[in-house]
Design a protein around this motif. Structure first.
Motif, PDB file in Angstrom:
ATOM      1  N   LEU A  85      75.896  43.109 -94.982  1.00 54.69           N
ATOM      2  CA  LEU A  85      76.061  42.558 -93.638  1.00 54.69           C
ATOM      3  C   LEU A  85      77.527  42.591 -93.209  1.00 54.69           C
ATOM      4  O   LEU A  85      77.830  42.855 -92.042  1.00 54.69           O
ATOM      5  N   ILE A  86      78.423  42.365 -94.144  1.00 54.42           N
ATOM      6  CA  ILE A  86      79.858  42.446 -93.836  1.00 54.42           C
ATOM      7  C   ILE A  86      80.220  43.868 -93.441  1.00 54.42           C
ATOM      8  O   ILE A  86      80.967  44.097 -92.472  1.00 54.42           O
ATOM      9  N   ARG A  87      79.715  44.866 -94.164  1.00 59.47           N
ATOM     10  CA  ARG A  87      79.982  46.262 -93.816  1.00 59.47           C
ATOM     11  C   ARG A  87      79.453  46.598 -92.428  1.00 59.47           C
ATOM     12  O   ARG A  87      80.112  47.284 -91.637  1.00 59.47           O
ATOM     13  N   ILE A  88      78.248  46.102 -92.115  1.00 63.35           N
ATOM     14  CA  ILE A  88      77.666  46.365 -90.797  1.00 63.35           C
ATOM     15  C   ILE A  88      78.508  45.703 -89.706  1.00 63.35           C
ATOM     16  O   ILE A  88      78.789  46.298 -88.659  1.00 63.35           O
ATOM     17  N   GLY A  89      78.920  44.447 -89.937  1.00 60.31           N
ATOM     18  CA  GLY A  89      79.753  43.767 -88.951  1.00 60.31           C
ATOM     19  C   GLY A  89      81.054  44.507 -88.699  1.00 60.31           C
ATOM     20  O   GLY A  89      81.503  44.631 -87.553  1.00 60.31           O
ATOM     21  N   ALA A  90      81.672  45.017 -89.758  1.00 62.69           N
ATOM     22  CA  ALA A  90      82.918  45.767 -89.601  1.00 62.69           C
ATOM     23  C   ALA A  90      82.679  47.055 -88.837  1.00 62.69           C
ATOM     24  O   ALA A  90      83.499  47.456 -88.006  1.00 62.69           O
ATOM     25  N   TRP A  91      81.543  47.737 -89.119  1.00 60.57           N
ATOM     26  CA  TRP A  91      81.223  48.973 -88.389  1.00 60.57           C
ATOM     27  C   TRP A  91      81.042  48.690 -86.901  1.00 60.57           C
ATOM     28  O   TRP A  91      81.535  49.425 -86.047  1.00 60.57           O
ATOM     29  N   LEU A  92      80.348  47.585 -86.596  1.00 61.81           N
ATOM     30  CA  LEU A  92      80.120  47.256 -85.189  1.00 61.81           C
ATOM     31  C   LEU A  92      81.416  46.929 -84.469  1.00 61.81           C
ATOM     32  O   LEU A  92      81.616  47.335 -83.318  1.00 61.81           O
ATOM     33  N   SER A  93      82.305  46.202 -85.128  1.00 64.56           N
ATOM     34  CA  SER A  93      83.556  45.857 -84.463  1.00 64.56           C
ATOM     35  C   SER A  93      84.400  47.113 -84.222  1.00 64.56           C
ATOM     36  O   SER A  93      85.104  47.213 -83.214  1.00 64.56           O
ATOM     37  N   ALA A  94      84.301  48.090 -85.107  1.00 63.57           N
ATOM     38  CA  ALA A  94      85.031  49.338 -84.913  1.00 63.57           C
ATOM     39  C   ALA A  94      84.360  50.209 -83.860  1.00 63.57           C
ATOM     40  O   ALA A  94      85.040  50.870 -83.066  1.00 63.57           O
ATOM     41  N   ALA A  95      83.051  50.207 -83.834  1.00 62.47           N
ATOM     42  CA  ALA A  95      82.320  51.045 -82.876  1.00 62.47           C
ATOM     43  C   ALA A  95      82.526  50.579 -81.455  1.00 62.47           C
ATOM     44  O   ALA A  95      82.518  51.395 -80.539  1.00 62.47           O
TER      45      ALA A  95
END
Length: 296
Positions: free
Chosen positions: A286-296
């Motif tokens: 979930l942390i990886r997904i959150g980081a991807w979303l903030s970058a996207a």
């Protein structure tokens, strides 16, 4: 499955029965464009208001208050404000589940609420059924300021769509589909055969209502909605992240690979040892997904 004829979809924007401040957590009742009441919860980002908002779409039989959904919201709040909600037929929402068809209207209501609270960037994360819904939602509610093709102009053969007025402010800026199917009617695994029994048989729907606390519509899909892989091909410039476990008991790996291959801008994560949907999504993922979303 379809809960109402397409011609009966109301052309109204989401209406708030209750509405709280953007700075504080607040529960509300939204109305989807066909009038179904949707319970939703807004939680601000932990580090402050922040501009982005993440809309989380749970899997079949989930709800806004399920522990796995609350865990995902808690992690995502490190990166953005979070809106969680219960799909129709689930939790405290009204209506009956159409197992991925009319649920695009529920996501649109949640996204529109996020924008009404001042969030200019809104991204969606869906698990299992919710994953198929957020992909379809992103294809049908395209950003009118993007490439000019908003995907909801009747080009999908009368499938679930919104009127142009209903699409305003309801598009997603990026999409994550976790443990999502690529195509409908898949029965290649034992869990999916059991799920089809629950959805298609009267006895199964009784089990769904009493045992799974999920109210399922009795009518078949008519017409069949746009499939997730077809929707992925219609995302245009919208970024798509496809996440899938290599031990998913519901959908084998050809499903995520088809979704990622169909989209124009996609990334595929195959997660070793992961099972299915939000219950199997560990905090590190979930942390990886959150980081991807903030970058996207």
């Amino acid at each position: 499955m379809s809960s109402e004829p397409e011609g009966q979809v109301r052309r109204s924007r989401v209406r708030l029965v209750t509405q709280g401040s953007r700075r504080t957590a607040s529960r509300t009742i939204l109305r989807a464009d066909d009038g179904v009441r949707i319970e939703a919860l807004y939680e601000p980002a932990r580090g402050g208001e922040g501009d982005p908002a993440i809309v989380v779409a749970h899997g079949f039989t989930g709800s806004v208050d399920r522990p796995a959904v609350r865990r995902a919201a808690r992690v995502f709040r490190q990166y953005a404000a979070v809106i969680t909600f219960s799909f129709r037929g689930h939790g405290g929402s009204g209506g009956r589940s159409t197992v991925g068809d009319r649920e695009v209207l529920d996501v649109a209501a949640a996204v529109r609420w996020a924008r009404s609270l001042g969030h200019e960037r809104v991204v969606t994360v869906g698990f299992s059924m919710g994953g198929s819904v957020v992909v379809r939602h992103a294809a049908l509610y395209r950003d009118p300021a993007g490439d000019g093709d908003d995907g909801g102009d009747g080009t999908h053969g009368g499938r679930t769509e919104a009127h142009p007025a209903g699409r305003a402010h309801a598009h997603a800026d990026a999409v994550v589909a976790v443990s999502a199917p690529a195509r409908w009617y898949y029965r290649g695994t034992a869990p999916m055969r059991r799920l089809h029994w629950v959805v298609t048989r009267p006895a199964g729907r009784l089990v769904g209502r009493l045992g799974l606390r999920t109210r399922i519509h009795a009518r078949d899909w008519d017409p069949v909605p746009l499939s997730p892989v077809e929707a992925a091909a219609g995302l245009g410039p919208t970024p798509l992240l496809v996440v899938h476990g290599d031990r998913d008991p519901y959908f084998p790996l050809d499903h995520p690979r088809m979704l990622a291959a169909a989209a124009g801008r996609s990334e595929l994560w195959i997660v070793p040892g992961m099972g299915h949907a939000e219950n199997a999504a560990e905090e590190t993922l979930l942390i990886r997904i959150g980081a991807w979303l903030s970058a996207a």
